[in-house]
Design a protein around this motif. Structure first.
Motif: not given
Length: 317
Positions: A122-145
């Motif tokens: 998986h990817g990582d938010y790393t500050g994008d969308f005001g979030i860090s780390e991952k999440n199990q049920n959201t699918f922005e490209d920063v996590l899934t690409n």
């Protein structure tokens, strides 16, 4: 990693070998030695994806809760960019040690007859969308690409060396390795061999799918019991609640992304107009037909990948 390098440096046999490395970098906590940090040019770091208030409110409830719990939405741009710099530095550190491992394979004389697959789960938010780390049920490209690199062994396929935007799923990796090594399936599988992509085909899957979350009566999937002292509390506190941790499924092609969310409002993004996925257009009537078609494709996917018939009958007694 060092142990694997030593094994290859000493290996002089001719029997097939398999090495699987499950690595922790890059991964929270976000920290790295200065050596790697200094390698990242701060001028080349992309700006963080920042949502306005209206955009935040149209995102799933679990993101809203994590943003509140983490407080990154109150960080200034410079601090968010530095978070990304640390994350990229962790990836650079990983790249270095992967390079050492590949060099050990070359030194053993087995590079040409070795298949190498590098990927992330998986990817990582790393500050994008005001979030860090991952999440199990959201699918922005920063996590899934996620990164996927395949170097076939000599003679397996005739690879075209390049990067490609072909849509693939990680489930395709297993199918690829089985096909390239002549392994027959002994049960129904849904991955597709990537050999056509490796040989130059850029049109592979029309849609890709990702699933996550849980239903109401699955508290065992919530990873509960964590206190505020946990590095993952900001996310896990939301996972313990509904509709935040609702089961969801994403369908994506090269133009659009639709997310069906079981217990709350769905999501839809026009990836050509909004590649950063900041504006959830699920209620935009302009996309009604497209959303309907993507829903139908989700239904077809769920039916096709549901229960299957075993290849062999059970033993008779």
């Amino acid at each position: 990693m060092k142990g694997s390098c030593r094994i290859y440096k000493k290996y002089d046999g001719d029997k097939p070998t398999l090495t699987y490395l499950a690595l922790a970098l890059p991964h929270p906590p976000y920290e790295v030695e200065k050596r790697w940090y200094d390698m990242i040019d701060p001028e080349k770091i992309p700006d963080p994806i920042i949502l306005n208030k209206e955009e935040e409110e149209k995102k799933p409830s679990i993101e809203i809760g994590i943003r509140r719990n983490q407080g990154l939405k109150f960080w200034d741009k410079e601090r968010l960019l530095d978070l990304k710099r640390v994350y990229y530095a962790m990836g650079t550190k990983l790249d270095y040690y992967i390079g050492e491992f590949i060099q050990a394979i070359k030194d053993s004389g087995h590079y040409d007859d070795t298949t190498i697959v590098f990927m992330s789960d998986h990817g990582d938010y790393t500050g994008d969308f005001g979030i860090s780390e991952k999440n199990q049920n959201t699918f922005e490209d920063v996590l899934t690409n996620v990164p996927l690199i395949v170097k076939p062994a000599q003679g397996q396929v005739a690879p075209v060396l390049r990067t490609t935007d072909a849509l693939v799923e990680l489930i395709d990796v297993q199918a690829t390795l089985m096909s390239m090594n002549g392994i027959k399936q002994d049960h129904t599988q849904f991955g597709k061999t990537l050999e056509p992509v490796l040989e130059g085909d850029n049109l592979f899957r029309t849609y890709v799918f990702t699933e996550g979350g849980r239903i109401n009566n699955e508290p065992q999937a919530a990873e509960g019991g964590h206190t505020r002292a946990s590095a993952y509390w900001a996310r896990l506190n939301e996972q313990a609640q509904m509709p935040q941790h609702t089961k969801a499924i994403m369908i994506r092609n090269d133009k659009y992304k639709y997310v069906y969310r079981l217990y709350e409002e769905d999501e839809f993004y026009d990836l050509k107009k909004d590649p950063k996925e900041t504006n959830n257009e699920i209620n935009n009537l302009q996309y009604t037909t497209i959303i309907g078609n993507m829903k139908n494709n989700i239904l077809a996917h769920m039916v096709e990948t549901a229960d299957v018939v075993p290849f062999k009958e059970d033993a008779r007694f």
